[in-house]
Design a protein around this motif. Structure first.
Motif, short mmCIF file in Angstrom:
data_model
loop_
_atom_site.label_atom_id
_atom_site.label_comp_id
_atom_site.label_asym_id
_atom_site.label_seq_id
_atom_site.Cartn_x
_atom_site.Cartn_y
_atom_site.Cartn_z
N PHE A 254 0.87 -1.19 0.00
CA PHE A 254 0.00 0.00 0.00
C PHE A 254 0.90 1.23 0.00
CE2 PHE A 254 -2.59 -3.36 1.81
CZ PHE A 254 -3.83 -3.15 1.24
N PRO A 255 1.33 1.67 -1.21
CA PRO A 255 2.31 2.77 -1.31
C PRO A 255 1.87 4.05 -0.60
CG PRO A 255 2.02 1.69 -3.44
CD PRO A 255 0.97 1.13 -2.53
N GLU A 256 0.59 4.37 -0.64
CA GLU A 256 0.10 5.63 -0.04
C GLU A 256 0.46 5.69 1.45
OE1 GLU A 256 -4.28 7.11 0.83
OE2 GLU A 256 -3.83 7.33 -1.30
N ARG A 257 0.48 4.53 2.10
CA ARG A 257 0.75 4.50 3.55
C ARG A 257 2.05 3.76 3.90
NH1 ARG A 257 -4.44 3.09 6.99
NH2 ARG A 257 -3.04 3.96 8.57
N GLY A 258 2.75 3.30 2.87
CA GLY A 258 4.01 2.61 3.11
C GLY A 258 3.84 1.27 3.82
N GLU B 151 -1.50 -1.47 -6.28
CA GLU B 151 -1.36 -0.73 -7.54
C GLU B 151 -0.93 -1.64 -8.69
OE1 GLU B 151 1.09 2.70 -6.93
OE2 GLU B 151 -0.36 3.65 -5.57
N ARG C 151 -7.96 -0.95 -1.41
CA ARG C 151 -8.03 0.51 -1.60
C ARG C 151 -6.78 1.13 -0.99
NH1 ARG C 151 -13.37 -1.18 -0.56
NH2 ARG C 151 -14.72 -0.78 -2.35
N PRO C 152 -6.41 2.33 -1.42
CA PRO C 152 -5.10 2.89 -1.03
C PRO C 152 -4.85 2.96 0.46
CG PRO C 152 -6.04 4.17 -2.83
CD PRO C 152 -7.10 3.19 -2.42
N HIS C 153 -5.91 3.16 1.28
CA HIS C 153 -5.69 3.33 2.72
C HIS C 153 -5.79 2.02 3.50
CE1 HIS C 153 -10.02 3.72 2.12
NE2 HIS C 153 -10.23 3.49 3.40
N ARG D 272 -13.90 4.29 7.15
CA ARG D 272 -12.47 4.58 6.94
C ARG D 272 -11.64 4.36 8.21
NH1 ARG D 272 -10.42 7.14 2.34
NH2 ARG D 272 -8.55 7.62 3.55
N ASP E 252 -8.96 -0.10 9.56
CA ASP E 252 -7.95 -0.50 8.58
C ASP E 252 -6.95 -1.44 9.24
OD1 ASP E 252 -5.98 1.05 9.94
OD2 ASP E 252 -6.55 2.84 8.81
#
Length: 339
Positions: A27-31, A67, A247-249, A267, A270
């Protein structure tokens, strides 16, 4: 992409499972990494294992993270460990497959090592793959509606279920929607269980005019909550409780208490936050297996709809063979042009 860290060994339920490339970013958005995914599933091991136990399960795999490319794996792979059982299932097409049936936390970790983020269990157990033991109601917000609209429908659904002698266990979908699962005795066919889902959806439409729809065609749904009755058709599955959603998060499908629905925000659940919640509350769906409700009243409701209002079957998904009693499977705007 190169190797992302040396393989490690994790212990789950007394069994060692190898995890390759634990540092690979999923999950690149959150590493967040593959190792984080495995750690999450270990933290909620009792819950996810309960949700999947002995159920034929399709794996939604993302070997290169959210991704990258993804695919659904229905058939058990050739290298399946001998300690993970399978079940023989039949698809609507008549083809068959052997699907994995997790029975312990190590099976979840084994799948996570293959890049599985979301687990899609059938509503049956491997000892009888033709008779569901769950009625699953999918409340799907359409454009212009959101989670809180779905919550309002869920509260009315709860009342209706009680009237039908049923009880539901709610969870977030991991997106904007809500799922309500009802444990049932495995006495009815997929067709009969789907008939109950249609009847429940239609009664919700009647009780909440303008707010609920069972319209299969998107052009007819409007800004309403769609009761997706076809999620109860054979080979249609819903993400399990505790499954990670792509999903990104990195959200997860979170079991909720009924009194939490109004203040919950999907949200907030997670792979980072859920372990602490699980440690505090445990598996909110743990007692589902203690119940097996009957569908007689729901089937009587379906019979009344047909007898008193001429409301019969509804269209199946497009990849299904034509089913007995099914209406014409063509979207209304196209049908008008053909008349």
């Amino acid at each position: 992409m190169g190797a992302a860290g040396k393989a490690i060994e994790l212990e789950a339920g007394g069994r060692a499972v190898r995890l390759s490339s634990p540092d690979k970013v999923y999950f690149p958005e959150r590493g967040l990494t593959k190792g984080d995914v495995a750690a999450y599933y270990l933290a909620v091991a009792d819950g996810i294992t309960r949700a999947l136990r002995n159920r034929p399960t399709t794996l939604e795999r993302f070997p290169d993270g959210v991704e990258g490319e993804s695919f659904f794996q229905k058939r058990a792979p050739k290298n399946l460990p001998d300690w993970i059982p399978t079940a023989h299932i039949a698809f609507p097409s008549g083809r068959t497959a052997d699907e994995i049936c997790p029975t312990e936390p190590a099976a979840v970790l084994w799948a996570a090592n293959l890049g599985c983020l979301t687990f899609h269990p059938w509503p049956v157990r491997r000892d009888d793959t033709d008779r569901p033991d769950e009625l699953r109601i999918d409340l799907d917000p359409q454009p212009g509606t959101d989670y809180h609209h779905a919550v309002a429908v869920a509260h009315e659904l709860r009342v209706l279920l009680v009237e039908l002698g049923l009880r539901g266990w709610p969870k977030t979908s991991g997106g904007r929607g809500l799922h309500v699962f009802v444990p049932i005795a495995p006495r009815w066919t997929f067709t009969e269980v789907r008939r109950c889902a249609i009847a429940i959806g239609r009664d919700l439409e009647r009780r909440m005019p303008g707010k609920v729809t069972t319209a299969w065609w998107k052009e007819e749904r409007g800004e309403r909550i769609f009761v997706d009755y076809n999620q109860t058709a054979r080979d249609r599955t819903i993400a399990s409780a505790y499954s990670i959603r792509p999903r990104p998060h990195a959200p997860v499908s979170a079991p909720l208490r009924w009194d939490e629905l109004d203040r919950a925000e999907p949200r907030d659940f997670d792979i980072v936050t859920m372990p602490a919640r699980f440690a505090e509350l445990g598996d909110l769906h743990a007692d589902m297996d203690e119940h097996a409700f009957a569908l007689d009243a729901a089937l009587e409701l379906a019979d009344r709809h047909e007898r008193d209002h001429g409301l019969g079957d509804m269209p199946y998904p497009p990849d299904y063979p034509k089913m007995p009693g099914e209406p014409k499977r063509v979207q209304p705007s196209r049908a008008k042009h053909e008349d």
